[in-house]
Design an enzyme around this catalytic site. Structure first.
Site, mmCIF file in Angstrom:
data_model
loop_
_atom_site.group_PDB
_atom_site.id
_atom_site.type_symbol
_atom_site.label_atom_id
_atom_site.label_comp_id
_atom_site.label_asym_id
_atom_site.label_seq_id
_atom_site.Cartn_x
_atom_site.Cartn_y
_atom_site.Cartn_z
ATOM 1 N N HIS A 121 0.847 -1.070 -0.072
ATOM 2 C CA HIS A 121 -0.153 0.045 0.154
ATOM 3 C C HIS A 121 0.629 1.167 0.024
ATOM 4 O O HIS A 121 0.527 2.268 -0.749
ATOM 5 C CB HIS A 121 -0.852 -0.072 1.086
ATOM 6 C CG HIS A 121 -1.699 1.072 1.632
ATOM 7 N ND1 HIS A 121 -2.864 1.553 0.924
ATOM 8 C CD2 HIS A 121 -1.338 2.371 2.215
ATOM 9 C CE1 HIS A 121 -3.280 2.656 1.375
ATOM 10 N NE2 HIS A 121 -2.114 3.287 2.209
ATOM 11 N N GLU A 122 1.889 1.245 0.782
ATOM 12 C CA GLU A 122 2.735 2.493 1.229
ATOM 13 C C GLU A 122 3.422 2.713 -0.257
ATOM 14 O O GLU A 122 3.739 3.694 -0.679
ATOM 15 C CB GLU A 122 3.728 2.507 2.370
ATOM 16 C CG GLU A 122 2.830 2.222 3.633
ATOM 17 C CD GLU A 122 2.175 3.273 3.628
ATOM 18 O OE1 GLU A 122 2.209 4.524 3.205
ATOM 19 O OE2 GLU A 122 0.836 3.321 4.376
ATOM 20 N N HIS A 125 1.454 4.374 -2.917
ATOM 21 C CA HIS A 125 1.478 5.832 -2.974
ATOM 22 C C HIS A 125 2.500 6.294 -3.603
ATOM 23 O O HIS A 125 2.185 7.538 -4.489
ATOM 24 C CB HIS A 125 1.660 6.145 -1.367
ATOM 25 C CG HIS A 125 0.200 6.116 -0.637
ATOM 26 N ND1 HIS A 125 -0.896 6.876 -1.022
ATOM 27 C CD2 HIS A 125 -0.123 5.643 0.583
ATOM 28 C CE1 HIS A 125 -1.825 6.562 -0.059
ATOM 29 N NE2 HIS A 125 -1.312 5.937 0.818
ATOM 30 N N GLU A 183 -5.874 6.955 -0.702
ATOM 31 C CA GLU A 183 -5.929 5.537 -0.279
ATOM 32 C C GLU A 183 -6.539 4.786 -0.782
ATOM 33 O O GLU A 183 -6.005 3.452 -0.788
ATOM 34 C CB GLU A 183 -6.557 5.979 1.497
ATOM 35 C CG GLU A 183 -6.102 6.916 2.261
ATOM 36 C CD GLU A 183 -4.436 6.510 2.763
ATOM 37 O OE1 GLU A 183 -4.623 5.172 2.977
ATOM 38 O OE2 GLU A 183 -3.588 7.179 2.783
#
Length: 260
Positions: A121-122, A125, A183
């Site tokens: 997920h990070e 980004h 997100e």
């Protein structure tokens, strides 16, 4: 901040238009090299100010998971991974290939697949250039050099805002609805990344169930830049049927991480 004429603003919008990995239109005004420099500056400062964990089974475990994730990223970017001694269940990734994982996350992420869900997920980004997008909206009339100087200087309101826009620390009041889109987008990118790396994407749901159980009463969704745990779980569940073939292909190709 200087005010720009409408023709200049129009020219900036045209030249800064981009598309995210999921096809969403973006405004990216800042050069990638400037974003990488800011990411490295923030990361180095954090390493100087916060205790880190190195040379332990814990740090090797985190590095193993992170390396498996970034190995499937279609880029020549070299990534650096640091484990920070911090009880919060958190992680982050910054432009320039910088990943940070807090030790507190390892108490919530029960296994390597759940940790991969967070790291994926990070990294998502970063791949979607979300920090560039946020900074471009906030600081379109300043040069990248000025932003780097502000970040490298002493504590200031501008520096704190920059750290928040980079993705280090929660910031209320900065493009709240837009950040929720970021997100959700990072969730999808991260789910695909972990699946391609050979981690079970179904464990992402278990991770956020753990997060919900350990949240200790998170703020209402409309006050937060992050979707509620339930909203996030539902979004991941809807995406898993598309991620499972990627996971199965990874397994067939021999990508079977064993990080311990």
């Amino acid at each position: 901040m200087k005010r720009l004429s409408l023709p200049v603003v129009a020219a900036l919008v045209l030249t800064a238009c981009a598309t995210s990995p999921l096809g969403r239109q973006q405004f990216l005004f800042l050069p990638a090299a400037e974003m990488d420099q800011m990411g490295a500056t923030a990361y180095n400062e954090m390493k100087e100010q916060q205790p880190t964990v190195t040379g332990t089974a814990e740090s090797r475990y985190v590095e193993c998971v992170a390396e498996a994730i970034v190995a499937v990223v279609d880029s020549d970017q070299q990534w650096e991974v640091t484990v920070f001694e911090d009880d919060s269940a958190n992680a982050f990734a910054l432009p320039g290939g910088k990943i940070g994982v807090h030790t507190g996350l390892l108490k919530v992420a029960d296994n390597q697949d759940q940790l991969a869900a967070v790291i994926g997920h990070e990294v998502g980004h970063v791949l979607a250039q979300h920090s560039n997008e946020r900074m471009s909206i906030q600081y379109a009339t300043q040069t990248g050099t000025q932003l780097v100087a502000a970040l490298a200087g002493g504590d200031s309101a501008e520096k704190q805002t920059l750290m928040g826009l980079l993705g280090v620390g929660a910031q209320y009041g900065v493009q709240l609805p837009f950040s929720r889109k970021h997100e959700a987008e990072a969730d999808v990118i991260g789910l695909d990344l972990m699946a391609e790396a050979g981690f079970d994407p179904r464990q992402s749901v278990n991770l956020w169930q753990n997060m919900a159980a350990n949240s200790g009463g998170s703020p209402p969704e409309f006050l937060s830049t992050h979707p509620s745990n339930q909203t996030r779980i539902e979004g991941l569940q809807a995406r898993i049927p598309e991620a499972m073939p990627l996971y199965q292909q990874a397994q067939s190709a021999g990508r079977t991480p064993n990080c311990g």
